[in-house]
Scaffold this motif. Structure first.
Motif, PDB file in Angstrom:
ATOM      1  N   ASN A  19       0.816  -1.219   0.000  1.00  0.00           N
ATOM      2  CA  ASN A  19       0.000   0.000   0.000  1.00  0.00           C
ATOM      3  C   ASN A  19       0.851   1.272   0.000  1.00  0.00           C
ATOM      4  O   ASN A  19       0.439   2.308   0.517  1.00  0.00           O
ATOM      5  N   LEU A  20       2.015   1.173  -0.593  1.00  0.00           N
ATOM      6  CA  LEU A  20       2.959   2.300  -0.575  1.00  0.00           C
ATOM      7  C   LEU A  20       2.448   3.489  -1.396  1.00  0.00           C
ATOM      8  O   LEU A  20       1.946   3.322  -2.515  1.00  0.00           O
ATOM      9  N   LYS A  21       2.640   4.659  -0.808  1.00  0.00           N
ATOM     10  CA  LYS A  21       2.343   5.893  -1.537  1.00  0.00           C
ATOM     11  C   LYS A  21       3.379   6.938  -1.195  1.00  0.00           C
ATOM     12  O   LYS A  21       3.970   6.929  -0.109  1.00  0.00           O
ATOM     13  N   THR A  22       3.592   7.845  -2.145  1.00  0.00           N
ATOM     14  CA  THR A  22       4.499   8.960  -1.863  1.00  0.00           C
ATOM     15  C   THR A  22       3.792   9.942  -0.937  1.00  0.00           C
ATOM     16  O   THR A  22       2.589   9.816  -0.673  1.00  0.00           O
ATOM     17  N   THR A  23       4.520  10.909  -0.464  1.00  0.00           N
ATOM     18  CA  THR A  23       3.915  11.937   0.401  1.00  0.00           C
ATOM     19  C   THR A  23       2.899  12.778  -0.362  1.00  0.00           C
ATOM     20  O   THR A  23       2.104  13.508   0.235  1.00  0.00           O
ATOM     21  N   ASN A  24       2.914  12.682  -1.699  1.00  0.00           N
ATOM     22  CA  ASN A  24       1.921  13.378  -2.528  1.00  0.00           C
ATOM     23  C   ASN A  24       0.821  12.435  -3.004  1.00  0.00           C
ATOM     24  O   ASN A  24       0.145  12.687  -4.007  1.00  0.00           O
ATOM     25  N   ASN A  25       0.697  11.279  -2.308  1.00  0.00           N
ATOM     26  CA  ASN A  25      -0.398  10.327  -2.531  1.00  0.00           C
ATOM     27  C   ASN A  25      -0.328   9.607  -3.876  1.00  0.00           C
ATOM     28  O   ASN A  25      -1.348   9.226  -4.444  1.00  0.00           O
ATOM     29  N   GLU A  26       0.891   9.402  -4.392  1.00  0.00           N
ATOM     30  CA  GLU A  26       1.073   8.649  -5.640  1.00  0.00           C
ATOM     31  C   GLU A  26       1.400   7.196  -5.285  1.00  0.00           C
ATOM     32  O   GLU A  26       2.221   6.921  -4.414  1.00  0.00           O
ATOM     33  N   ALA A  27       0.750   6.253  -5.973  1.00  0.00           N
ATOM     34  CA  ALA A  27       0.970   4.827  -5.720  1.00  0.00           C
ATOM     35  C   ALA A  27       2.392   4.433  -6.122  1.00  0.00           C
ATOM     36  O   ALA A  27       2.899   4.855  -7.166  1.00  0.00           O
ATOM     37  N   VAL A  28       3.029   3.617  -5.269  1.00  0.00           N
ATOM     38  CA  VAL A  28       4.422   3.213  -5.496  1.00  0.00           C
ATOM     39  C   VAL A  28       4.535   1.695  -5.518  1.00  0.00           C
ATOM     40  O   VAL A  28       4.014   1.007  -4.634  1.00  0.00           O
ATOM     41  N   LEU A  29       5.223   1.171  -6.553  1.00  0.00           N
ATOM     42  CA  LEU A  29       5.534  -0.250  -6.652  1.00  0.00           C
ATOM     43  C   LEU A  29       7.056  -0.407  -6.725  1.00  0.00           C
ATOM     44  O   LEU A  29       7.691   0.232  -7.571  1.00  0.00           O
ATOM     45  N   ILE A  30       7.603  -1.222  -5.842  1.00  0.00           N
ATOM     46  CA  ILE A  30       9.060  -1.433  -5.849  1.00  0.00           C
ATOM     47  C   ILE A  30       9.382  -2.604  -6.767  1.00  0.00           C
ATOM     48  O   ILE A  30       9.123  -3.772  -6.443  1.00  0.00           O
ATOM     49  N   ASN A  31       9.936  -2.320  -7.931  1.00  0.00           N
ATOM     50  CA  ASN A  31      10.377  -3.377  -8.848  1.00  0.00           C
ATOM     51  C   ASN A  31      11.728  -3.943  -8.425  1.00  0.00           C
ATOM     52  O   ASN A  31      11.970  -5.150  -8.496  1.00  0.00           O
ATOM     53  N   SER A  32      12.605  -3.045  -7.975  1.00  0.00           N
ATOM     54  CA  SER A  32      13.921  -3.459  -7.477  1.00  0.00           C
ATOM     55  C   SER A  32      14.405  -2.424  -6.464  1.00  0.00           C
ATOM     56  O   SER A  32      14.371  -1.227  -6.747  1.00  0.00           O
ATOM     57  N   ILE A  33      14.869  -2.901  -5.311  1.00  0.00           N
ATOM     58  CA  ILE A  33      15.341  -1.965  -4.279  1.00  0.00           C
ATOM     59  C   ILE A  33      16.693  -1.362  -4.648  1.00  0.00           C
ATOM     60  O   ILE A  33      17.128  -0.376  -4.066  1.00  0.00           O
ATOM     61  N   GLY A  34      17.384  -1.972  -5.641  1.00  0.00           N
ATOM     62  CA  GLY A  34      18.716  -1.508  -6.032  1.00  0.00           C
ATOM     63  C   GLY A  34      19.793  -2.237  -5.253  1.00  0.00           C
ATOM     64  O   GLY A  34      19.516  -3.082  -4.399  1.00  0.00           O
ATOM     65  N   SER A  35      21.032  -1.926  -5.528  1.00  0.00           N
ATOM     66  CA  SER A  35      22.166  -2.556  -4.834  1.00  0.00           C
ATOM     67  C   SER A  35      22.682  -1.611  -3.759  1.00  0.00           C
ATOM     68  O   SER A  35      22.897  -0.415  -4.007  1.00  0.00           O
ATOM     69  N   HIS A  36      22.882  -2.165  -2.584  1.00  0.00           N
ATOM     70  CA  HIS A  36      23.282  -1.367  -1.419  1.00  0.00           C
ATOM     71  C   HIS A  36      24.696  -0.827  -1.617  1.00  0.00           C
ATOM     72  O   HIS A  36      25.644  -1.576  -1.834  1.00  0.00           O
ATOM     73  N   ASN A  37      24.841   0.490  -1.530  1.00  0.00           N
ATOM     74  CA  ASN A  37      26.143   1.137  -1.692  1.00  0.00           C
ATOM     75  C   ASN A  37      26.758   1.400  -0.317  1.00  0.00           C
ATOM     76  O   ASN A  37      26.190   2.114   0.499  1.00  0.00           O
ATOM     77  N   GLN A  38      27.936   0.805  -0.051  1.00  0.00           N
ATOM     78  CA  GLN A  38      28.601   0.963   1.251  1.00  0.00           C
ATOM     79  C   GLN A  38      29.589   2.122   1.257  1.00  0.00           C
ATOM     80  O   GLN A  38      30.247   2.374   2.267  1.00  0.00           O
ATOM     81  N   HIS A  39      29.701   2.826   0.122  1.00  0.00           N
ATOM     82  CA  HIS A  39      30.689   3.904   0.002  1.00  0.00           C
ATOM     83  C   HIS A  39      29.967   5.249  -0.164  1.00  0.00           C
ATOM     84  O   HIS A  39      28.780   5.377   0.113  1.00  0.00           O
TER      85      HIS A  39
END
Length: 424
Positions: A19-39
């Motif tokens: 049920n994710l939404k942005t602070t402006n009430n836009e629906a959000v779908l996470i396709n990929s969280i990305g790769s964690h950057n340690q630097h």
């Protein structure tokens, strides 16, 4: 609240993703969280997010507050030009790109369960405890704990392997020379480890090789470099050592000024540096090409046999040069060989196999699991917390856990910490 916790929540999707939404009430779908950057740079690279049916590909930045974007000066850093999503715990201001378009923001606290939050606050409470999870670790599934301990053991081996690689670089990649230095350090135990290592570093290993056939000459080399032959002791053995060392010093241009002084105080007589130096000399006198023998052997019985050597005859009724003691055979004990296995032999086998591109994990596990756990304050304290060590593998792993995770509050990178965060 720590930013690391937000990284953990995002990386492992420990929040309501349906049920994710942005602070402006836009629906959000996470396709990929990305790769964690340690630097340096954005926290997650190359994520893919669908916002109101529009697919975005780029980087994701995480902060406690939206205004941290400006606190960290990201608005003037080109590394953040490709941020497609701002994930924050508290949204307190809008953030814009250089072209004045709004960066979509998710306020994560709206989607994290009360249970997860309570577990987090319990884990990182400010009460003075030995480790953060000491009140909850007994409830963690033992299967998870044991698997994690095995991984930690090999993590510790990897660290020791890197230390060995440093020694190899300074020893012209000579494994025999490195074995000598590692053994010397461990023959000194905790009290004299630095002194023994400084002695080993003061002698080119080629000199040890040349003296191996003559035990007295080898002892003279070690005792002389240890600054133990400069007294007036009226013993034939001592006088002969002095003569032999004077010859060796002249022949090889030896210098012992950098050798750290050896300590006798608060040591049991069997651990006196005199006894350990004689045993080390005898080990190299008895065994030529010790490194190849260590690598070839993979059973506890054979290793015990290899290292089962004594001092020279003089030390059977002495602990120091100038005082006679009750006669006893001062052989290297199995418990001492176990310490050598844990701290020298197994790490060296692991490092050598890695360089050869071989996998010997099963052999190492078989060896280390036959050894009793070490006795120290860390192992004892975990035992009180119902985390018992059944072997040296687990005691080594617990040392790694305490020093590299618990003491550094790295609970979010620990399997035990993660398990506690997801408890009901």
């Amino acid at each position: 609240m720590q930013e690391d916790f937000l990284h953990y929540l995002w990386k492992f999707k420990k929040f309501d993703t349906q049920n994710l939404k942005t602070t402006n009430n836009e629906a959000v779908l996470i396709n990929s969280i990305g790769s964690h950057n340690q630097h340096s740079g954005p926290d997650f690279f190359n994520g893919q997010i669908t916002i109101d049916n529009q697919l975005w590909a780029g980087n994701i930045e995480i902060h406690i507050k939206s205004s941290d974007w400006f606190v960290h000066n990201h608005e003037v850093d080109p590394n953040y030009d490709n941020v497609i999503l701002h994930v924050v715990w508290e949204h307190d201001t809008e953030v814009f790109r250089k072209n004045n378009t709004l960066i979509p923001t998710i306020q994560l606290r709206d989607y994290v369960s009360v249970r997860a939050l309570n577990n987090y606050y319990k884990l990182f409470n400010k009460n003075q405890t030995w480790i953060n999870c000491e009140n909850t670790i007994p409830k963690v599934d033992s299967f998870k704990v044991n698997n994690w301990l095995e991984r930690l053991f090999f993590e510790r081996l990897e660290r020791k392997s890197k230390d060995i690689e440093v020694l190899l670089k300074t020893s012209n990649n000579n494994f025999e020379a490195v074995l000598f230095k590692l053994l010397a350090k461990n023959f000194g135990l905790k009290v004299n480890s630095d002194a023994f290592l400084s002695l080993a570093n003061s002698i080119d290993f080629s000199i040890v090789r040349k003296q191996q056939n003559n035990l007295q000459s080898l002892e003279a080399l070690f005792f002389g470099q240890a600054n133990m032959l400069d007294k007036d002791v009226q013993e034939a053995y001592y006088i002969n050592l002095q003569k032999d060392y004077a010859f060796l010093k002249q022949k090889f241009g030896l210098d012992n000024k950098s050798v750290i002084p050896f300590q006798f105080f608060r040591l049991r007589p069997p651990n006196f540096p005199t006894i350990r130096l004689s045993q080390l000399a005898n080990l190299y006198h008895v065994h030529q090409n010790l490194f190849s023998k260590v690598i070839a052997l993979d059973t506890l019985t054979d290793i015990y046999k290899l290292f089962s050597v004594s001092t020279s005859t003089f030390w059977e009724d002495h602990y120091t040069f100038d005082k006679v003691s009750k006669t006893s055979k001062k052989k290297i004990t199995k418990s001492f060989i176990n310490l050598l296995l844990i701290n020298t032999i197994i790490p060296l086998k692991f490092c050598y196999a890695k360089q050869q591109g071989k996998a010997i994990d099963d052999t190492i596990i078989k060896l280390i699991e036959q050894l009793k756990p070490e006795k120290n304050s860390i192992v004892d304290k975990f035992k009180v917390l119902k985390v018992k060590s059944e072997s040296a593998l687990q005691s080594q792993a617990l040392i790694q856990l305490k020093n590299n995770y618990c003491d550094k509050n790295m609970c979010l990178k620990c399997v035990i910490g993660n398990s506690i965060l997801t408890q009901n």
